[in-house]
Every structure is written in structure tokens, then in C-alpha cells.
Design an enzyme around this catalytic site. Structure first.
Site, short mmCIF file in Angstrom:
data_model
loop_
_atom_site.label_atom_id
_atom_site.label_comp_id
_atom_site.label_asym_id
_atom_site.label_seq_id
_atom_site.Cartn_x
_atom_site.Cartn_y
_atom_site.Cartn_z
N LYS A 1 0.83 -1.21 0.00
CA LYS A 1 0.00 0.00 0.00
C LYS A 1 0.87 1.26 0.00
O LYS A 1 0.67 2.15 -0.80
CB LYS A 1 -0.91 0.03 1.24
CG LYS A 1 -1.79 -1.20 1.40
CD LYS A 1 -2.73 -1.06 2.59
CE LYS A 1 -2.03 -1.00 3.93
NZ LYS A 1 -1.37 -2.28 4.34
N ARG B 1 0.85 -8.83 13.66
CA ARG B 1 0.17 -7.88 12.76
C ARG B 1 -0.77 -8.60 11.81
O ARG B 1 -1.84 -8.11 11.49
CB ARG B 1 1.21 -7.05 12.00
CG ARG B 1 1.80 -5.95 12.87
CD ARG B 1 3.13 -5.48 12.35
NE ARG B 1 3.04 -4.85 11.06
CZ ARG B 1 4.05 -4.79 10.20
NH1 ARG B 1 5.20 -5.35 10.49
NH2 ARG B 1 3.90 -4.18 9.06
N ARG C 1 11.82 -6.05 4.08
CA ARG C 1 11.53 -4.62 3.86
C ARG C 1 12.52 -3.71 4.57
O ARG C 1 12.89 -3.93 5.71
CB ARG C 1 10.12 -4.30 4.36
CG ARG C 1 9.83 -2.80 4.27
CD ARG C 1 8.39 -2.49 4.25
NE ARG C 1 7.74 -2.76 5.53
CZ ARG C 1 6.45 -2.57 5.73
NH1 ARG C 1 5.69 -2.15 4.73
NH2 ARG C 1 5.91 -2.82 6.89
N ARG D 1 12.25 -1.53 10.07
CA ARG D 1 11.30 -1.14 11.13
C ARG D 1 11.27 -2.18 12.25
O ARG D 1 11.33 -3.37 11.98
CB ARG D 1 9.90 -1.01 10.53
CG ARG D 1 9.69 0.26 9.77
CD ARG D 1 8.46 0.25 8.92
NE ARG D 1 7.28 -0.35 9.57
CZ ARG D 1 6.07 -0.36 9.02
NH1 ARG D 1 5.89 0.20 7.82
NH2 ARG D 1 5.06 -0.89 9.63
N ARG E 1 -8.64 0.85 10.03
CA ARG E 1 -8.18 -0.51 10.26
C ARG E 1 -9.16 -1.29 11.11
O ARG E 1 -8.95 -2.47 11.36
CB ARG E 1 -6.84 -0.46 11.01
CG ARG E 1 -5.63 -0.79 10.15
CD ARG E 1 -4.43 -0.69 11.09
NE ARG E 1 -3.26 -1.37 10.60
CZ ARG E 1 -2.34 -0.82 9.83
NH1 ARG E 1 -2.47 0.40 9.39
NH2 ARG E 1 -1.28 -1.52 9.48
P1 ADP Z 1 1.75 -1.92 7.74
O1 ADP Z 1 0.64 -1.55 6.80
O2 ADP Z 1 2.97 -2.36 7.06
O3 ADP Z 1 1.31 -2.82 8.84
P2 ADP Z 1 1.66 0.75 8.90
O4 ADP Z 1 2.81 1.65 8.69
O5 ADP Z 1 0.39 1.03 8.19
O6 ADP Z 1 2.22 -0.68 8.55
O7 ADP Z 1 1.31 0.65 10.46
C1 ADP Z 1 2.29 0.35 11.43
C2 ADP Z 1 1.64 0.23 12.80
O8 ADP Z 1 1.03 1.49 13.18
C3 ADP Z 1 0.48 -0.77 12.91
O9 ADP Z 1 0.94 -2.08 13.11
C4 ADP Z 1 -0.27 -0.21 14.12
O10 ADP Z 1 0.37 -0.53 15.32
C5 ADP Z 1 -0.17 1.28 13.92
N1 ADP Z 1 -1.32 1.79 13.12
C6 ADP Z 1 -1.26 2.27 11.86
N2 ADP Z 1 -2.49 2.62 11.43
C7 ADP Z 1 -3.35 2.35 12.45
C8 ADP Z 1 -4.75 2.46 12.63
N3 ADP Z 1 -5.53 2.93 11.65
N4 ADP Z 1 -5.28 2.08 13.81
C9 ADP Z 1 -4.51 1.61 14.79
N5 ADP Z 1 -3.19 1.46 14.69
C10 ADP Z 1 -2.59 1.82 13.54
#
Ligand code: ADP
Ligand code: ZN
Length: 209
Positions: free
Chosen positions: A13, A166, A122, A155, A88
Site C-alpha cells: 500500500k 500484525r 523490507r 522497522r 483498520r
Molecule cells: P503496515 O501496513 O505495514 O502494517 P503501517 O505503517 O500502516 O504498517 O502501520 C504500522 C503500525 O502502526 C500498525 O501495526 C499499528 O500498530 C499502527 N497503526 C497504523 N495505522 C493504524 C490504525 N488505523 N489504527 C490503529 N493502529 C494503527
């Protein structure tokens, strides 16, 4: 155009969003990137979310919703946006409906095996957010971004134990959004398995540009 990018972690994404934000001329709004910036800056938000994110869990809805509500009220988001990583949860999706109308939800379709392969290799630019990969897409100089010279790092939440968590959180809390948006007629599926150039072609077709 107001777009949501939906899909499991590692589906690409963020990679696609970075590649098409100039094309769409709308901001790429990544909740994960906002949280990581806050962590790096050691702000109150960053201190609050660091351990949650490192463990692969979700930040609470209230905090996340307030953050996005504020971000979408800014000038640059008025002509459209790409929301990457939000919503999410169903609660987040319902809250979003109270302050914005979405045009399309792009569902990144990819099997778990592809996700694990991508996440385990990654590497991310700390400065511009570009995604590299130890096998598929290495930076020219080790640990240095080809585009902005920023530091390229792994990360904390891309470590195997957090990746597993996750994926579990995705299945339980985020996957139900596929049906939620399909029922509303907003969902467009794209095949997220190929390399990003090919995904970009499918994406353009999906949104009609
Ligand atoms: P990826 O899509 O690779 O899992 P992101 O960068 O989107 O990584 O998100 C990293 C972390 O940030 C998530 O695992 C979560 O802990 C937190 N996070 C991101 N977006 C949300 C959200 N909409 N609600 C709750 N936690 C979030
Ligand atoms: Zn960079």
C-alpha cells in the site's frame, strides 16, 4: 479523488501510494508513518504508541480517529487524499463516515506467503518513506536512500514476532472492512502479488485514469 488503500501489512500500500501521489496530486496520508515520525520525535503521541506498535498491536481507535480527523481538515487534503493504513477497524470506518466521504476503497489482494516474504526483507527510508527490499529492490548504496539520501532501516515491527501479530490483528480487525465497503459498492480489488510497476497498471485501470 478520496481513496482508501486497504490490505494486509506488506501488501504494498505504502509503496504504491508513494509511486502515485504525484500522479493524483493528492497527499499520501499514512497513519503508520505519522506514528513513526512521532516516535522519532519523542513527542507525547510517540511515547504513547511506541510499545504498542513495536508489539504489532493497534493503537486505540480514539487516538487514531482524532489524528486522522485533524489531518483531513488540513488544506492540502481538501482536493482528495490517499488514506494508507486507516481505517483498520469497523469503528474507525464508521467514524470516518462522520467527517469525510470516500470515493473508492482499493483492496490489495495478496496471499500470506507474499506478505511474509515482503515484510521480512523490507527496508524503509527514514526521511521520505520509500520502501526498499533486501532482495527485490536494494538501494544503490547500502543503508542510503537513492532518492533523498535518508537513512534506510528495518522497522522494529518488521521483526518476525511482530509480523505474526500484525497478520493476526489484520485478520481479526481489518479484514471485516472488505465486506463493509463491498456492501457499500466502494470496493475495487487489485492483484497485489506482482511487482509495483504492474500493480500501478492495475490500479490506474481500477480508478479509471
Ligand atoms: P503496515 O501496513 O505495514 O502494517 P503501517 O505503517 O500502516 O504498517 O502501520 C504500522 C503500525 O502502526 C500498525 O501495526 C499499528 O500498530 C499502527 N497503526 C497504523 N495505522 C493504524 C490504525 N488505523 N489504527 C490503529 N493502529 C494503527
Ligand atoms: Zn528517501
Amino acid at each position: 479523488m478520496r481513496l482508501i488503500f486497504l490490505g494486509p501489512p506488506g501488501a504494498g500500500k505504502g509503496t504504491l501510494a508513494v509511486r502515485c501521489k504525484d500522479l493524483l496530486k493528492t497527499p499520501h496520508i499514512s497513519t503508520g508513518a505519522i506514528f513513526r515520525d512521532a516516535i522519532a520525535a519523542k513527542s507525547p503521541l510517540g511515547l504513547k504508541v511506541k510499545s504498542i506498535i513495536d508489539a504489532g498491536k493497534l493503537v486505540d481507535d480514539e487516538t487514531t480517529i482524532a489524528l486522522i480527523k485533524e489531518r483531513l481538515s488540513q488544506e492540502d487534503a481538501q482536493k482528495g487524499y490517499i488514506l494508507d493504513g486507516f481505517p483498520r477497524t469497523i469503528a474507525q470506518a464508521e467514524a470516518l463516515e462522520t467527517f469525510s466521504t470516500v470515493d473508492k476503497v482499493i483492496n490489495f489482494d495478496i496471499p500470506d506467503s507474499g506478505v511474509i516474504e515482503r515484510l521480512s526483507g523490507r527496508r524503509v527510508c527514514r526521511k521520505c518513506g520509500y520502501n526498499f527490499h533486501t532482495v527485490f529492490n536494494k538501494p544503490k548504496k547500502e543503508d542510503e536512500c537513492d532518492f533523498c539520501g535518508g537513512e534506510v532501516y528495518t522497522r522494529d515491527d518488521d521483526k518476525p514476532s511482530a509480523v505474526e501479530k500484525r497478520l493476526e490483528v489484520y485478520r481479526e480487525q481489518t479484514q471485516p472492512l472488505i465486506d463493509f465497503y463491498r456492501k457499500k459498492g466502494l470496493l475495487v480489488d487489485i492483484d497485489a502479488s506482482p511487482m509495483v510497476d504492474e500493480i500501478l497498471v492495475g490500479f490506474k485501470k481500477a480508478i479509471g485514469i
